[in-house]
Design a protein around this motif. Structure first.
Motif, PDB file in Angstrom:
ATOM      1  N   CYS A 228       0.795  -3.659 -11.303  1.00 25.07           N
ATOM      2  CA  CYS A 228      -0.222  -2.623 -11.058  1.00 25.07           C
ATOM      3  C   CYS A 228       0.079  -1.884  -9.765  1.00 25.07           C
ATOM      4  CB  CYS A 228      -1.601  -3.261 -10.993  1.00 25.07           C
ATOM      5  SG  CYS A 228      -2.935  -2.053 -10.877  1.00 25.07           S
TER       6      CYS A 228
ATOM      7  N   HIS B 296      -1.823  -0.074  -8.130  1.00 24.63           N
ATOM      8  CA  HIS B 296      -2.935  -0.036  -7.176  1.00 24.63           C
ATOM      9  C   HIS B 296      -2.683  -0.974  -5.994  1.00 24.63           C
ATOM     10  CE1 HIS B 296      -5.937   1.839 -10.252  1.00 24.63           C
ATOM     11  NE2 HIS B 296      -5.284   2.746  -9.558  1.00 24.63           N
ATOM     12  N   ALA B 297      -1.825  -1.979  -6.233  1.00 29.05           N
ATOM     13  CA  ALA B 297      -1.240  -2.754  -5.127  1.00 29.05           C
ATOM     14  C   ALA B 297      -2.262  -3.449  -4.219  1.00 29.05           C
ATOM     15  CB  ALA B 297      -0.326  -1.838  -4.285  1.00 29.05           C
ATOM     16  N   CYS B 298      -3.346  -3.935  -4.792  1.00 27.61           N
ATOM     17  CA  CYS B 298      -4.346  -4.634  -3.970  1.00 27.61           C
ATOM     18  C   CYS B 298      -3.763  -5.951  -3.456  1.00 27.61           C
ATOM     19  CB  CYS B 298      -5.598  -4.907  -4.786  1.00 27.61           C
ATOM     20  SG  CYS B 298      -6.276  -3.433  -5.580  1.00 27.61           S
TER      21      CYS B 298
ATOM     22  N   TYR C 144      -5.188  -8.544  -2.567  1.00 25.30           N
ATOM     23  CA  TYR C 144      -5.936  -9.708  -3.036  1.00 25.30           C
ATOM     24  C   TYR C 144      -5.856  -9.906  -4.552  1.00 25.30           C
ATOM     25  CZ  TYR C 144      -9.124  -5.839  -3.872  1.00 25.30           C
ATOM     26  OH  TYR C 144      -9.648  -4.641  -4.280  1.00 25.30           O
ATOM     27  N   CYS C 145      -5.024  -9.145  -5.251  1.00 23.84           N
ATOM     28  CA  CYS C 145      -5.052  -9.147  -6.719  1.00 23.84           C
ATOM     29  C   CYS C 145      -4.675 -10.515  -7.291  1.00 23.84           C
ATOM     30  CB  CYS C 145      -4.079  -8.095  -7.255  1.00 23.84           C
ATOM     31  SG  CYS C 145      -3.985  -8.105  -9.051  1.00 23.84           S
TER      32      CYS C 145
ATOM     33  N   PHE D  91       5.342  -6.746  -8.076  1.00 19.24           N
ATOM     34  CA  PHE D  91       4.112  -6.568  -8.853  1.00 19.24           C
ATOM     35  C   PHE D  91       3.618  -5.117  -8.749  1.00 19.24           C
ATOM     36  CE2 PHE D  91      -0.499  -6.497  -9.308  1.00 19.24           C
ATOM     37  CZ  PHE D  91      -0.678  -7.167 -10.512  1.00 19.24           C
TER      38      PHE D  91
ATOM     39  N   ASN E 188      -6.977  -7.854 -15.980  1.00 19.19           N
ATOM     40  CA  ASN E 188      -5.766  -8.392 -15.352  1.00 19.19           C
ATOM     41  C   ASN E 188      -4.990  -7.327 -14.605  1.00 19.19           C
ATOM     42  OD1 ASN E 188      -6.048 -11.095 -16.166  1.00 19.19           O
ATOM     43  ND2 ASN E 188      -5.494 -10.486 -18.228  1.00 19.19           N
ATOM     44  N   THR E 189      -4.637  -6.275 -15.303  1.00 19.21           N
ATOM     45  CA  THR E 189      -4.057  -5.136 -14.594  1.00 19.21           C
ATOM     46  C   THR E 189      -4.853  -3.895 -14.997  1.00 19.21           C
ATOM     47  OG1 THR E 189      -2.428  -4.739 -16.315  1.00 19.21           O
ATOM     48  CG2 THR E 189      -1.757  -6.115 -14.450  1.00 19.21           C
ATOM     49  N   ASP E 190      -4.759  -2.871 -14.176  1.00 14.54           N
ATOM     50  CA  ASP E 190      -5.671  -1.744 -14.341  1.00 14.54           C
ATOM     51  C   ASP E 190      -5.154  -0.762 -15.394  1.00 14.54           C
ATOM     52  OD1 ASP E 190      -7.323   0.536 -13.964  1.00 14.54           O
ATOM     53  OD2 ASP E 190      -7.821  -0.220 -11.974  1.00 14.54           O
TER      54      ASP E 190
ATOM     55  N   LYS F  82     -10.226   0.752 -11.314  1.00 11.32           N
ATOM     56  CA  LYS F  82     -10.330   1.440 -10.029  1.00 11.32           C
ATOM     57  C   LYS F  82      -9.781   2.865 -10.165  1.00 11.32           C
ATOM     58  CE  LYS F  82      -9.837  -2.448  -6.748  1.00 11.32           C
ATOM     59  NZ  LYS F  82      -9.435  -3.699  -7.392  1.00 11.32           N
TER      60      LYS F  82
HETATM   61  S1  SF4 Z   1      -5.105  -5.218 -11.341  1.00 12.79           S
HETATM   62 FE1  SF4 Z   1      -6.948  -4.664 -10.203  1.00 12.79          FE
HETATM   63  S2  SF4 Z   1      -6.940  -5.955  -8.371  1.00 12.79           S
HETATM   64 FE2  SF4 Z   1      -4.866  -6.015  -9.273  1.00 12.79          FE
HETATM   65  S3  SF4 Z   1      -3.708  -4.436  -8.152  1.00 12.79           S
HETATM   66 FE3  SF4 Z   1      -4.545  -3.513 -10.014  1.00 12.79          FE
HETATM   67  S4  SF4 Z   1      -6.502  -2.610  -9.433  1.00 12.79           S
HETATM   68 FE4  SF4 Z   1      -5.910  -4.042  -7.821  1.00 12.79          FE
END
Ligand code: SF4
Length: 358
Positions: free
Chosen positions: A69, A71-73, A75-76, A93, A126-128, A159
């Motif tokens: 993903c 979005h690279a959080c 805390y994912c 990831f 799980n992934t966005d 997100k």
């Molecule tokens: S799956 Fe959700 S928490 Fe994980 S990186 Fe993507 S947006 Fe962020």
């Protein structure tokens, strides 16, 4: 093909360890529009995933059009799933994205089987599904249409502001099945948000998407999670967050403190050591006994946020304990859990929840 000429040659692809396990790999591509990102396009054998664990019952179904993903959080909790391909849970990831290019077609076939009883299906657990790559691959319209045509209820947690593109489709689909939408917005401090979730749209942009969904006549929850201990749990931050959530027109709000399991914890702690070294010892202590913050903290947080939720006139939404997405209204209303219960250890089913793969 639109992207011809952008393929990585076979030599480079082979050089990526573990990807040889993708015997359904069509090609790996890079494009100037996504600097530093490699897309590995695969032909999926299945689209519907059953959440593992006997407690998942009949209802634990998910669809993950991509893996990894952008979005690279930090805390994912899905990060460790990249280990299956010998890709790391950190930068790989974020930048090595597996794309199931045929997911909508495979899904239609699965939904047409006489054995499919149309339980709710969750997307975004799980992934966005609305990460930036969706703009390139446009997988979601086909998925939404397939689910709606089959009368299968579904939820989307994201997100991604790209959700806006599909609002007309979702409005149309909502006439044929039950749809539950939720926007995940945890951090209302722009600097912190850009640091810990560097690939995500701003909170302002996500709240505007909630408003657009509501103006189209659909319900939309906000997931105020994860709340980061010592970073986003001040009364000032929570109050401002809930004020803005209420202002956006969100139907309900859900919250929980951060969950930090092995495979994610290492990556998050690297970020913390870089950005907030003063908090490293406190986090080590907090998460020394497991993936959840101490129960005393969760009770403290519930006591702090409860009056704020009431003050802003917000309803509390419900999470599906099996998939982690919004609970489908197709399963009935039921009573919401007490606030303190929400911050207590999850059910065995939720503890078993694992990101599902191919
Ligand atoms: S799956 Fe959700 S928490 Fe994980 S990186 Fe993507 S947006 Fe962020």
């Amino acid at each position: 093909m639109r992207w011809s000429g952008q393929e990585i040659n076979g030599e480079q692809t082979d050089a990526l360890p573990g990807l040889a396990r993708l015997n359904n790999l069509v090609r790996s591509v890079r494009t100037p529009d996504f600097a530093g990102v490699t897309f590995h396009e695969v032909l999926a054998k299945s689209a519907l995933n059953k959440v593992p664990g006997k407690n998942a019952g009949l209802f634990g179904w998910t669809i993950n059009p991509m893996r990894g993903c952008q979005h690279a959080c930090a805390y994912c909790f899905a990060r460790p799933t990249h280990g299956y391909l010998d890709l790391d849970a950190g930068a790989d990831f974020d930048n090595q994205i597996i794309v199931k290019v045929n997911v909508a077609e495979v899904l239609r076939t699965e939904l047409a089987k006489p054995t499919w009883q149309r339980p709710p299906v969750a997307l975004g657990t799980n992934t966005d599904p609305y990460q930036r790559a969706e703009g390139r691959y446009q997988l979601m319209p086909g998925i939404i249409e397939a689910l709606a045509d089959s009368g299968t209820p579904f939820s989307i947690l994201t997100k991604g502001t790209l959700l806006r593109r599909d609002i007309p489709l979702l409005v149309d689909a909502s006439a044929r099945t039950t749809i539950d939408l939720a926007m995940s917005i945890a951090i209302y401090d722009d600097e912190l948000q850009q640091s810990v979730e560097p690939g995500t749209p701003t909170a302002t942009a996500r709240l505007a998407t909630v408003t657009a969904v509501r103006e189209a006549g659909l319900k939309c929850s906000v997931f105020l999670m994860p709340i980061l201990p010592f970073l986003t749990d001040t009364t000032a931050h929570l109050d401002e967050a809930l004020r803005r959530v209420a202002e956006s027109g969100a139907t309900s709000v859900l919250y929980s403190s951060m969950y930090l399991k092995p495979g994610t914890k290492e990556w998050f702690m690297q970020w913390l050591a870089r950005e907030h070294p003063e908090l490293v010892a406190r986090y080590e202590s907090f998460y020394s006994a497991g993936a959840y913050a101490p129960v005393e903290y969760r009770k403290w947080l519930a006591d702090r946020i409860s009056p704020l939720i009431r003050r802003h006139g917000l309803e509390r939404g419900r999470e599906d304990p099996v998939t982690g997405g919004p609970r489908s209204r197709a399963l009935g209303v039921g009573s919401p859990p007490a606030l303190v219960t929400e911050e207590l250890p999850p059910s065995p089913a939720a503890a078993l929840r694992q990101p599902t793969l191919f």
